[in-house]
Design an enzyme around this catalytic site. Sequence first.
Site, short mmCIF file in Angstrom:
data_model
loop_
_atom_site.label_atom_id
_atom_site.label_comp_id
_atom_site.label_asym_id
_atom_site.label_seq_id
_atom_site.Cartn_x
_atom_site.Cartn_y
_atom_site.Cartn_z
CG LEU A 1 -22.19 -2.47 9.46
CD1 LEU A 1 -23.64 -2.67 9.05
CD2 LEU A 1 -21.82 -0.99 9.37
CD GLU B 1 -2.59 -6.10 0.69
OE1 GLU B 1 -3.50 -6.89 0.92
OE2 GLU B 1 -2.21 -5.23 1.50
CG PHE B 2 -8.34 -5.18 -2.29
CD1 PHE B 2 -8.50 -3.91 -1.74
CD2 PHE B 2 -8.15 -5.29 -3.65
CE1 PHE B 2 -8.47 -2.77 -2.55
CE2 PHE B 2 -8.12 -4.16 -4.47
CZ PHE B 2 -8.28 -2.89 -3.91
CB CYS C 1 -3.75 -2.49 6.93
SG CYS C 1 -2.72 -3.87 6.42
CE LYS D 1 1.25 0.10 6.76
NZ LYS D 1 0.64 0.33 5.46
CB THR E 1 -0.90 0.00 1.24
OG1 THR E 1 -1.64 -1.22 1.23
CG2 THR E 1 -1.85 1.18 1.24
#
Length: 462
Positions: free
Chosen positions: A278, A176-177, A288, A291, A145
């Site tokens: 939720l 990337e996910f 992730c 930051k 990222t």
Amino acid sequence: MSETRGVSTIQDPSNEAAADVPDSLCVTVVGAGHVGLVTAATLASMGHEVRALDADAEKIRSLEAGTPWFFEPGLEELVRRGMDEGRLTFTTEGAIALAGADIVFVCVGTPARENGDANLLAVEAATVDIARHARGRLVIVEKSTVPAGTSTRIRQTVARERPDLIDQIEVVSNPEFLREGSAVEDSLMPERILIGAESEVGLQMMRRLYASLLERGVPLIETDIVTAELAKHACNAFLALKISYMNALARVCERAGADVVSIGEVMGSDARIGPHFLSAGLGFGGFCFPKDLVAFERLAESLGYEFSLLREVTRINDEVIAVTREKIREALWNLEGKRIALLGLSFKPDTDDVRFSPALKLASTLLAEGAHVVGCDPEASHAAKEEVDGLEIAPDAYEAARGAHCVVLCTEWEEFTRLDLNRLRESTAYPVFVDGRNVFDPLAMTEAGFAYIPTGRPLPKV
Ligand code: UGA
């Protein structure tokens, strides 16, 4: 090519650029961490020849023995299969890893600097290494990222190092996910593949790389590079925003006597909102979201826009820890000398990653108040102990709860949801239970004899 090209799952077999790209590609992955190793093992499972490069000799030794250096469900099996089939190798040598590569993935860390900016030193170093060892046509893929605009820096660095090759090197963004804990699943069957490219050549190589996934119907979204880079930050920040929204809502529910879980169900059944992310509780952690939120805010600021909404998301997330500490104080009166058991120490279930873990933030806060803190976790105990001075580790929940004045569920590991509540209560000194993830049924907890303190939920009337 600078506009979004939309979603497609179709490859054009008549396309000439695709025709001269071999079926099985030679891929190098720079950085064998949570993203890099999963990427490497997945690409090997798709039939590509993959070399993973990491400067850390100890990590490479462990990988050469077939053992990932961190816990991720299904990863060890995938790594071993790749190695057994001869398609996945590991090295610390740039020259070996990069020789003959068609595609190089940059999967190095992009931690936060003190001011919140993403620290891109490792990305620069990887780019220099790649450029120095490049022998010809090559696609460099940003997988880590990174802030929007990083691809331009990568191109400039390549141009400086290898002016002779700059016309043969393409830079592509392919964020990337992957979620830790389900990273293998996420990369073997992603919800979408995002490719940001500036040229047809780079795009065609990436389509060929992911051909097996595209054939299985995984949607491909093609954009320009800066859009792809920004999309990753946009996704992570939006997911974090959903969580902070629910945590702020939980504070209102606590004051109003309403139930945040039921409201989450109501909200989630609206297709425009969607049912995921939720859950109110101890908030988000991990390497992730925290930051990326700050880096995204800093990026916007550097572009002249004050994205203050992102600051608020972080503030609400930080507030959750103090709120939880105050709930414990309210239940126990003074915290000094009290024994508090934390169930779950990793930042989420199914990982041994404790980076920015809410559980550890809570542990540090309680220790600073003079409490005695005992934690347990199916995978992350060792890492947690290294991280927090004074944190005691117990082998399981019942031992952690032994003599405890308060038990706090911090991370919703499956095994905690199956606890024998009576046995747990009998272990405690005071039967106070703070449910930091709303995992338990309030009625069952009350019936088991706990003074049960959920997050944003009223207590059942008994
Ligand atoms: C996140 C994103 O979900 C991935 O898509 C992305 O690829 C990844 O970051 C990354 O940038 O590398 P990850 O950090 O592994 O993945 O974990 P998540 O499942 O997103 O959870 C993040 C945190 O949010 C955890 O601490 C979790 O407990 C918390 N969370 C999640 C909540 O507090 N409430 C929720 O409803 C959902």
